[in-house]
Design a protein around this motif. Sequence first.
Motif, mmCIF file in Angstrom:
data_model
loop_
_atom_site.group_PDB
_atom_site.id
_atom_site.type_symbol
_atom_site.label_atom_id
_atom_site.label_comp_id
_atom_site.label_asym_id
_atom_site.label_seq_id
_atom_site.Cartn_x
_atom_site.Cartn_y
_atom_site.Cartn_z
ATOM 1 N N GLU A 500 88.159 24.898 3.384
ATOM 2 C CA GLU A 500 87.571 24.186 4.483
ATOM 3 C C GLU A 500 87.385 25.446 6.140
ATOM 4 N N LEU A 501 88.506 25.839 6.338
ATOM 5 C CA LEU A 501 88.639 26.115 7.889
ATOM 6 C C LEU A 501 89.267 27.643 7.577
ATOM 7 N N ASP A 502 88.786 28.335 6.389
ATOM 8 C CA ASP A 502 88.098 29.833 6.128
ATOM 9 C C ASP A 502 89.644 30.460 6.633
ATOM 10 N N LEU A 503 91.054 29.460 6.013
ATOM 11 C CA LEU A 503 92.036 30.635 6.287
ATOM 12 C C LEU A 503 92.764 31.587 5.107
ATOM 13 N N GLY A 504 93.661 32.656 5.275
ATOM 14 C CA GLY A 504 93.753 32.888 3.921
ATOM 15 C C GLY A 504 93.773 34.669 4.229
ATOM 16 N N GLN A 505 93.231 35.011 5.381
ATOM 17 C CA GLN A 505 92.830 36.678 5.231
ATOM 18 C C GLN A 505 94.063 36.819 6.313
ATOM 19 N N ASP A 506 94.089 35.838 6.813
ATOM 20 C CA ASP A 506 95.800 36.990 8.390
ATOM 21 C C ASP A 506 97.242 36.593 7.398
ATOM 22 N N GLU A 507 96.433 35.366 6.059
ATOM 23 C CA GLU A 507 98.030 35.912 5.592
ATOM 24 C C GLU A 507 98.602 36.330 4.527
ATOM 25 N N PHE A 508 97.556 37.220 4.333
ATOM 26 C CA PHE A 508 98.283 38.677 3.552
ATOM 27 C C PHE A 508 99.148 39.567 4.136
ATOM 28 N N ILE A 509 100.503 39.402 3.764
ATOM 29 C CA ILE A 509 101.286 40.036 4.338
ATOM 30 C C ILE A 509 102.637 40.570 3.084
ATOM 31 N N PRO A 510 102.505 41.720 2.973
ATOM 32 C CA PRO A 510 102.810 42.491 2.297
ATOM 33 C C PRO A 510 104.673 42.682 2.184
ATOM 34 N N TRP A 511 105.310 41.916 1.597
ATOM 35 C CA TRP A 511 106.711 42.427 1.552
ATOM 36 C C TRP A 511 106.884 43.794 2.062
ATOM 37 N N GLN A 512 107.757 44.321 3.513
ATOM 38 C CA GLN A 512 107.868 46.161 3.849
ATOM 39 C C GLN A 512 109.147 46.260 2.945
ATOM 40 N N LEU A 513 109.655 47.532 2.596
ATOM 41 C CA LEU A 513 111.337 47.762 2.372
ATOM 42 C C LEU A 513 111.243 48.972 2.756
ATOM 43 N N GLY A 514 112.388 49.454 3.867
ATOM 44 C CA GLY A 514 112.926 50.752 3.223
ATOM 45 C C GLY A 514 112.418 51.418 5.059
ATOM 46 N N THR A 515 112.573 52.861 5.307
ATOM 47 C CA THR A 515 112.335 53.409 6.128
ATOM 48 C C THR A 515 111.263 53.735 6.515
ATOM 49 N N VAL A 516 110.886 53.689 7.978
ATOM 50 C CA VAL A 516 109.766 53.704 8.853
ATOM 51 C C VAL A 516 109.822 55.988 9.271
ATOM 52 N N THR A 517 109.562 56.583 9.353
ATOM 53 C CA THR A 517 109.478 57.593 10.029
ATOM 54 C C THR A 517 108.270 57.856 10.690
#
Length: 517
Positions: A500-517
């Motif tokens: 009803e509140l249109d929630l759920g789009q911003d809660e898509f957050i994949p788990w991030q692991l590892g080095t970012v270069t």
Amino acid sequence: MTTVTLDLAECTLLLRAEDHVAVATRDLQSGTVLRAPDHAGGELTVTQSVPRGHKLAVRGVGVGQPVRKYGQSIGRATVAISPGDHVHTHNLGMDEVDQDYEFGTARVSPTAPVGPRPTFQGYRRADGRVGTRNYVAILTSVNCSASSAKLIADQFRGPVLEAFPHVDGVVALTHTSGCGMVPTSEGGQMLLRTLRGYASHPNVVGLLVLGLGCEMIQVDQVLDGLELSPDTLVEQLTIQETGGIRRTVRAGVDAIQKMLPEIDALRREECDVSELVLGLNCGGSDGYSGITANPALGHASDLLVAYGARSVLAETPEVYGAEHLLTRRAVAPEVGQRLLDRIAWWRDYAVAGGGTLDNNPSPGNKAGGLTTILEKSLGAVAKAGAAELSAVYHYAEPISSPGLGFMDTPGYDPVSVTGLVAGGANVVVFTTGRGSVLGCKPSPSIKVATNTEMYLRMAEDMDLNAGRIVDGTATLEQVGEEIFAKILAVASGETTVSEELDLGQDEFIPWQLGTVT
């Protein structure tokens, strides 16, 4: 000053006869006398004020001795604890004792109630799987295409979809990664597994995969070899090849507009309860979580498992200290060992990050009465009921086995639920004591309050109130059956408060692991 005298049983809950602490069901002021027939002298006096949901000592505990709740140790006394004391962070610390692990010694297979099998109204896909919603998903391969995805999705907000009542929405699933990482690394593979899980989810019937064009994880890598249902409508775009953001947004809007009539023509049909895949999660927990909402959800989970459905517990850091209870329920030693291997990985991961697994509970959890991760975990595993543990999954791995499973996820709610949905959960039930407001498109999220005070304060954000168990107006089994009925209703299209509140789009957050270069 007049001394207040109450019956211990009327203002606290003693969960096991051997426990050292009881849970206060109302605020208890210092000096209150509690009539306790089973206690030496027949009464005890509250020595320190104990807030509702917090722990009251009903037995003395010496320094360094374990303190018991749920019949299990929740830590060790850091100072001597006397009957009537408030037991919390000032006198209770972690207990790092090694558990005695057993495999398969407490296996239970729930049996289905006698009578007709429950059904729900779902969307049967061409590959045989069943969706509970009809979504168009704009899935980004890289953060660089996130803003463009949101611009496309924004064109379908408001009354524009009123002409398509059987389309639940257009959702932009964006994230903060996709480049600066090696796709074959653990982190790269985890992100790809998550993206592919959402792309093939039965609640997604229209799919636009959107990339920039020069990123490490390309659009083609998301789609290549992916077993999509034949009736899933798929388009892909890259901003660089399409000619920039404006042209890409126009092209994306046009592609989705062409999908809508075909998606809107789909209709729900009667489906067996076994087609449900339930994600179990909790957040903003309090001292009542392991007494009301979590075990009630466990009852509902057992019912689903008895009918052949799939139900999956998650949040590995929040089963730490209670994992020995799950290994006893494992269908095979290798299943129990797989859980222990993930616990061991998390111990090393926490140390590498400069912390320990007892950094959890959060400040909000502690304000609600939870003291150590051991206590929190013992309440958290109650969401899994009593069914035997049939499988252990890596993050975002497809949930393939009927019965109760466990998925390795962080305790952070959006990341955990993202993994469950990527695995195929088509309904999520989320319990909360402090008042979490999570949504998780494209799957509906049912929020269950652990206590009536919070439910009344946040009634517009909660779907069910399990606090009635403590209030004495409903039994645990009754609330569990209400949750089960709510799962079927929501799977059939009933709207949750998150939706009803249109929630759920911003809660898509994949788990991030590892080095970012």
